[in-house]
Write a protein that holds these residues in place. Sequence first.
Motif, mmCIF file in Angstrom:
data_model
loop_
_atom_site.group_PDB
_atom_site.id
_atom_site.type_symbol
_atom_site.label_atom_id
_atom_site.label_comp_id
_atom_site.label_asym_id
_atom_site.label_seq_id
_atom_site.Cartn_x
_atom_site.Cartn_y
_atom_site.Cartn_z
ATOM 1 N N PHE A 1 0.832 -1.202 0.000
ATOM 2 C CA PHE A 1 0.000 0.000 0.000
ATOM 3 C C PHE A 1 0.869 1.256 0.000
ATOM 4 C CE2 PHE A 1 -1.958 3.410 2.495
ATOM 5 C CZ PHE A 1 -3.058 3.684 1.701
ATOM 6 N N PHE A 2 1.859 1.304 0.887
ATOM 7 C CA PHE A 2 2.706 2.493 0.979
ATOM 8 C C PHE A 2 3.621 2.652 -0.235
ATOM 9 C CE2 PHE A 2 1.667 2.285 5.576
ATOM 10 C CZ PHE A 2 1.148 3.566 5.694
ATOM 11 N N LEU A 3 4.100 1.534 -0.776
ATOM 12 C CA LEU A 3 4.921 1.617 -1.989
ATOM 13 C C LEU A 3 4.102 2.134 -3.160
ATOM 14 C CD1 LEU A 3 7.141 -1.606 -1.871
ATOM 15 C CD2 LEU A 3 7.843 0.755 -1.514
ATOM 16 N N LYS A 4 2.871 1.639 -3.306
ATOM 17 C CA LYS A 4 1.989 2.119 -4.376
ATOM 18 C C LYS A 4 1.689 3.601 -4.201
ATOM 19 C CE LYS A 4 -0.339 -2.227 -5.358
ATOM 20 N NZ LYS A 4 -1.590 -2.989 -5.249
ATOM 21 N N LYS A 5 1.513 4.012 -2.972
ATOM 22 C CA LYS A 5 1.236 5.424 -2.682
ATOM 23 C C LYS A 5 2.422 6.289 -3.107
ATOM 24 C CE LYS A 5 -0.134 8.441 1.091
ATOM 25 N NZ LYS A 5 -0.427 8.532 2.525
ATOM 26 N N ASP A 6 3.644 5.859 -2.768
ATOM 27 C CA ASP A 6 4.859 6.600 -3.180
ATOM 28 C C ASP A 6 5.003 6.610 -4.693
ATOM 29 O OD1 ASP A 6 5.581 7.295 -0.638
ATOM 30 O OD2 ASP A 6 7.184 5.798 -0.449
ATOM 31 N N ILE A 7 4.727 5.486 -5.322
ATOM 32 C CA ILE A 7 4.846 5.388 -6.782
ATOM 33 C C ILE A 7 3.844 6.321 -7.457
ATOM 34 C CG2 ILE A 7 4.403 3.842 -8.738
ATOM 35 C CD1 ILE A 7 5.759 1.614 -7.056
ATOM 36 N N ASN A 8 2.613 6.306 -7.003
ATOM 37 C CA ASN A 8 1.587 7.166 -7.598
ATOM 38 C C ASN A 8 1.905 8.641 -7.394
ATOM 39 O OD1 ASN A 8 0.034 5.078 -8.629
ATOM 40 N ND2 ASN A 8 -1.146 4.855 -6.746
ATOM 41 N N LYS A 9 2.471 8.983 -6.249
ATOM 42 C CA LYS A 9 2.853 10.368 -5.985
ATOM 43 C C LYS A 9 3.982 10.793 -6.928
ATOM 44 C CE LYS A 9 3.131 11.254 -1.648
ATOM 45 N NZ LYS A 9 3.631 11.365 -0.261
ATOM 46 N N ARG A 10 4.910 9.887 -7.156
ATOM 47 C CA ARG A 10 6.060 10.182 -8.005
ATOM 48 C C ARG A 10 5.673 10.233 -9.490
ATOM 49 N NH1 ARG A 10 11.376 12.045 -7.555
ATOM 50 N NH2 ARG A 10 12.378 11.437 -9.460
ATOM 51 N N LEU A 11 4.631 9.511 -9.881
ATOM 52 C CA LEU A 11 4.204 9.488 -11.285
ATOM 53 C C LEU A 11 3.823 10.874 -11.790
ATOM 54 C CD1 LEU A 11 2.111 6.206 -11.550
ATOM 55 C CD2 LEU A 11 4.226 6.744 -12.745
ATOM 56 N N THR A 12 3.396 11.742 -10.909
ATOM 57 C CA THR A 12 3.013 13.098 -11.317
ATOM 58 C C THR A 12 4.218 13.993 -11.535
ATOM 59 O OG1 THR A 12 2.822 13.843 -9.017
ATOM 60 C CG2 THR A 12 0.827 12.942 -10.068
ATOM 61 N N LYS A 13 5.406 13.519 -11.144
ATOM 62 C CA LYS A 13 6.618 14.342 -11.237
ATOM 63 C C LYS A 13 7.616 13.811 -12.257
ATOM 64 C CE LYS A 13 6.244 15.466 -6.359
ATOM 65 N NZ LYS A 13 6.852 15.319 -5.050
ATOM 66 N N ILE A 14 7.145 13.164 -13.298
ATOM 67 C CA ILE A 14 8.036 12.601 -14.313
ATOM 68 C C ILE A 14 8.669 13.739 -15.108
ATOM 69 C CG2 ILE A 14 8.124 11.213 -16.416
ATOM 70 C CD1 ILE A 14 5.996 9.441 -15.184
ATOM 71 N N THR A 15 9.973 13.641 -15.322
ATOM 72 C CA THR A 15 10.718 14.698 -16.002
ATOM 73 C C THR A 15 10.922 14.374 -17.477
ATOM 74 O OG1 THR A 15 12.822 13.654 -15.436
ATOM 75 C CG2 THR A 15 11.946 15.278 -13.879
ATOM 76 N N GLU A 16 11.293 15.391 -18.213
ATOM 77 C CA GLU A 16 11.614 15.201 -19.630
ATOM 78 C C GLU A 16 12.964 14.530 -19.766
ATOM 79 O OE1 GLU A 16 11.370 18.711 -21.961
ATOM 80 O OE2 GLU A 16 9.419 19.271 -21.164
ATOM 81 N N GLY A 17 13.166 13.863 -20.896
ATOM 82 C CA GLY A 17 14.434 13.207 -21.169
ATOM 83 C C GLY A 17 15.512 14.209 -21.538
ATOM 84 N N SER A 18 16.723 13.836 -21.309
ATOM 85 C CA SER A 18 17.867 14.675 -21.629
ATOM 86 C C SER A 18 18.268 14.498 -23.090
ATOM 87 C CB SER A 18 19.033 14.270 -20.726
ATOM 88 O OG SER A 18 20.223 14.828 -21.168
ATOM 89 N N ASN A 19 18.889 15.514 -23.661
ATOM 90 C CA ASN A 19 19.386 15.437 -25.033
ATOM 91 C C ASN A 19 20.882 15.152 -25.087
ATOM 92 O OD1 ASN A 19 16.898 15.935 -26.209
ATOM 93 N ND2 ASN A 19 17.151 18.138 -26.037
ATOM 94 N N GLU A 20 21.489 14.874 -23.960
ATOM 95 C CA GLU A 20 22.924 14.633 -23.887
ATOM 96 C C GLU A 20 23.301 13.285 -24.510
ATOM 97 O OE1 GLU A 20 24.288 14.961 -19.878
ATOM 98 O OE2 GLU A 20 23.150 16.792 -19.524
ATOM 99 N N LYS A 21 24.556 13.196 -24.927
ATOM 100 C CA LYS A 21 25.089 11.929 -25.436
ATOM 101 C C LYS A 21 25.199 10.937 -24.279
ATOM 102 C CE LYS A 21 26.243 13.344 -29.643
ATOM 103 N NZ LYS A 21 25.680 12.824 -30.845
ATOM 104 N N ILE A 22 25.129 9.667 -24.611
ATOM 105 C CA ILE A 22 25.152 8.615 -23.590
ATOM 106 C C ILE A 22 26.579 8.148 -23.346
ATOM 107 C CG2 ILE A 22 24.421 6.261 -23.084
ATOM 108 C CD1 ILE A 22 21.843 6.954 -24.571
ATOM 109 N N ASN A 23 27.009 8.289 -22.088
ATOM 110 C CA ASN A 23 28.323 7.811 -21.664
ATOM 111 C C ASN A 23 28.224 6.753 -20.568
ATOM 112 O OD1 ASN A 23 30.016 9.440 -23.333
ATOM 113 N ND2 ASN A 23 29.435 11.186 -22.066
ATOM 114 N N THR A 24 27.174 6.860 -19.743
ATOM 115 C CA THR A 24 26.996 5.913 -18.646
ATOM 116 C C THR A 24 25.639 5.239 -18.785
ATOM 117 O OG1 THR A 24 26.100 7.653 -17.224
ATOM 118 C CG2 THR A 24 28.457 7.198 -17.047
ATOM 119 N N ILE A 25 25.617 3.940 -18.516
ATOM 120 C CA ILE A 25 24.392 3.150 -18.654
ATOM 121 C C ILE A 25 24.138 2.395 -17.357
ATOM 122 C CG2 ILE A 25 23.267 1.241 -19.872
ATOM 123 C CD1 ILE A 25 24.906 1.934 -22.317
#
Length: 172
Positions: A9-33
Amino acid sequence: MFSRIIKDFFLKKDINKRLTKITEGSNEKINTIGILIDSTYFFDTEKVVEEIKSKQFNFKEIKVLYYNDSISHKDSLSQLSFSYRDISWSGKIKVIEVQDFISYPFDLLINFYDKEKLPLLYVSLFSKAKFKVGFDDIVTNVGNHLIIKSDIKDYRDFIFELFKYLKILNKL
């Protein structure tokens, strides 16, 4: 059993809260994976890393975090891994190495799992990765900036498609 329900229940609550704060992707080149793999059902984990390395791009670092539903302490010593037990009911991750993985600003995070599991969703969402990629089988969008339709068992096809789109997006 009851504690697992409360924890979910608490994990789902944290996940749902975080879903509203999704950020845009970066345009930088990939160096670390960073690669988040569900090793409960997918056993060719090393082959995924080898396939990425075979693409012959000079990545500075490739880190893999393994999730398994039931990890023995012997398994956790040999590789960076975690299980459901390593997350407290309040969402605090108990393993310092997993906390470091989440807070590391990877240029690319590959969410290599196709079944929704709360610990995997939690780590994916809270990861500080700049660009996230995953499978289309996951109903909950965990902030993936690129979603690839592929079967998890056909990892070569997934990696091929991933690099094809990364080249199109000028990230390599």
